[in-house]
Design a protein around this motif. Structure first.
Motif, PDB file in Angstrom:
ATOM      1  N   TYR A  16      -4.985  -1.603  -1.798  1.00  0.00           N
ATOM      2  CA  TYR A  16      -3.526  -1.706  -2.533  1.00  0.00           C
ATOM      3  C   TYR A  16      -4.023  -2.471  -3.819  1.00  0.00           C
ATOM      4  CZ  TYR A  16      -4.265  -6.805  -1.316  1.00  0.00           C
ATOM      5  OH  TYR A  16      -4.702  -8.082  -0.829  1.00  0.00           O
TER       6      TYR A  16
ATOM      7  N   THR B 256       0.910  -1.274  -0.129  1.00  0.00           N
ATOM      8  CA  THR B 256       0.158   0.135  -0.054  1.00  0.00           C
ATOM      9  C   THR B 256       0.960   1.210   0.081  1.00  0.00           C
ATOM     10  OG1 THR B 256      -1.837  -1.060   1.225  1.00  0.00           O
ATOM     11  CG2 THR B 256      -1.707   1.196   1.188  1.00  0.00           C
ATOM     12  N   HIS B 257       0.490   2.149  -0.828  1.00  0.00           N
ATOM     13  CA  HIS B 257       1.401   3.515  -0.928  1.00  0.00           C
ATOM     14  C   HIS B 257       0.432   4.351  -1.768  1.00  0.00           C
ATOM     15  CE1 HIS B 257       1.914   1.240  -4.881  1.00  0.00           C
ATOM     16  NE2 HIS B 257       2.286   2.700  -5.292  1.00  0.00           N
ATOM     17  N   TYR B 258       0.996   5.776  -1.313  1.00  0.00           N
ATOM     18  CA  TYR B 258       0.284   6.720  -2.294  1.00  0.00           C
ATOM     19  C   TYR B 258       0.921   6.711  -3.831  1.00  0.00           C
ATOM     20  CZ  TYR B 258      -0.913   9.270   2.109  1.00  0.00           C
ATOM     21  OH  TYR B 258      -1.386   9.578   3.258  1.00  0.00           O
TER      22      TYR B 258
ATOM     23  N   ASP C 116       9.532   4.617   2.077  1.00  0.00           N
ATOM     24  CA  ASP C 116       9.450   5.655   1.171  1.00  0.00           C
ATOM     25  C   ASP C 116       8.063   6.030   0.984  1.00  0.00           C
ATOM     26  OD1 ASP C 116      12.091   5.191   0.484  1.00  0.00           O
ATOM     27  OD2 ASP C 116      11.672   3.472  -0.748  1.00  0.00           O
ATOM     28  N   SER C 117       7.128   5.635   1.813  1.00  0.00           N
ATOM     29  CA  SER C 117       5.714   5.887   1.719  1.00  0.00           C
ATOM     30  C   SER C 117       5.248   7.227   2.569  1.00  0.00           C
ATOM     31  CB  SER C 117       4.594   4.632   2.302  1.00  0.00           C
ATOM     32  OG  SER C 117       5.187   3.759   1.131  1.00  0.00           O
TER      33      SER C 117
ATOM     34  N   THR D  57       7.569   0.185   4.080  1.00  0.00           N
ATOM     35  CA  THR D  57       6.687   1.645   3.719  1.00  0.00           C
ATOM     36  C   THR D  57       7.837   2.760   4.196  1.00  0.00           C
ATOM     37  OG1 THR D  57       6.204   1.556   6.242  1.00  0.00           O
ATOM     38  CG2 THR D  57       4.756   0.560   4.761  1.00  0.00           C
TER      39      THR D  57
ATOM     40  N   ASN E 266      -5.163   8.320  -3.167  1.00  0.00           N
ATOM     41  CA  ASN E 266      -4.622   9.097  -2.479  1.00  0.00           C
ATOM     42  C   ASN E 266      -5.543   9.776  -1.290  1.00  0.00           C
ATOM     43  OD1 ASN E 266      -2.190   8.285  -3.613  1.00  0.00           O
ATOM     44  ND2 ASN E 266      -2.024   9.975  -4.892  1.00  0.00           N
TER      45      ASN E 266
END
Length: 253
Positions: free
Chosen positions: A62, A39-41, A237-238, A235, A142
């Motif tokens: 995700y 899961t990430h932006y 870098d998230s 996570t 987002n």
């Protein structure tokens, strides 16, 4: 009792099968819950590519899905109703739109009954349930993540997913590991020897059971630390906040 407790804990920690069991539990939980770690932006222009339907009854962010609010849900459903009327009932665009106009002022349950009575169609209810989640745009995804992360950390959500499967795998782990808790003493005739000592049966049982429970807690502690570390790695870098405390609370619950 303390001597029995210490002996049992040491025996388990020296037993290779114990560590094999811990590794299998880690693998099982990771295999079931690793997708949530992705899961990430979404960056500008980035899309989550999959061949899933545009709407489903249940999904996760995700995978590119977000839950539809009541207005959006109704809007999606109405669009699907129109398509079905034209495809299955061979209505023209004008006739299908006329039906949609009739549904506009109806409550949801009233609309279901209307379609069942007027067109003998019982699939509208299923169609509504199957459009609970829809594929969101990067901006919508987002915004959804922003809303979710406003008051809760990422680890708050992930730790609950983790705890669901950790509990399931720990059940099998404990069943196998603790099956030999008393068996070892009967095999080595330690049971008879212990009863020649000034120790009651209650203290013996309490020492054994508390040792088995402690061993399970050690395995759970290892799981918590491993998956907390995995959360941090995946996570980093998230920009998501990850707290070990969230895993501890979820495990206790």
């Amino acid at each position: 009792m303390i001597a029995i407790f210490k002996r049992e804990v040491k025996n388990y920690l020296k037993w290779p099968l114990f560590w094999v069991g811990v590794l299998l539990v880690i693998y099982g939980v990771f295999n079931a819950r690793s997708p949530y770690l992705t899961t990430h932006y979404l960056e500008q222009g980035e899309k989550i590519v999959n061949d899933y339907p545009d709407t489903v009854d249940s999904a996760d962010v995700y995978e590119g899905y977000i839950p539809a609010n009541p207005e959006k849900h109704r809007e999606i459903w109405i669009g699907q109703i129109k398509q079905k009327l034209m495809a299955e009932f061979e209505m023209s665009d004008l006739d299908a739109q006329s039906v949609i106009n009739n549904l506009a002022d109806m409550e949801l349950e009233e609309a279901f009954v209307y379609l069942e009575e007027e067109y003998d169609w019982y699939g509208a209810r299923y169609l509504y349930e199957n459009s609970t989640y829809y594929k969101g745009t990067p901006e919508e995804i987002n915004a959804y993540l922003d809303e979710k992360m406003e008051n809760k950390t990422f680890s708050f959500y992930y730790s609950r997913k983790f705890a669901d499967f950790a509990g399931l795998f720990m059940f099998f782990f404990a069943t196998i590991m603790l099956a030999v808790l008393f068996l070892q003493d009967t095999k080595k005739h330690t049971y008879e020897l212990l009863h020649t000592k000034p120790m009651s049966a209650g203290k013996y049982v309490l020492g054994k059971v508390s040792a088995g429970f402690t061993v399970c807690l050690i395995a759970l502690a290892i799981l918590n630390i491993v998956f907390w570390a995995l959360c941090l790695i995946y996570t980093k870098d998230s920009g998501f906040e990850v707290r070990l405390w969230d895993f501890v609370v979820s495990t206790v619950l």
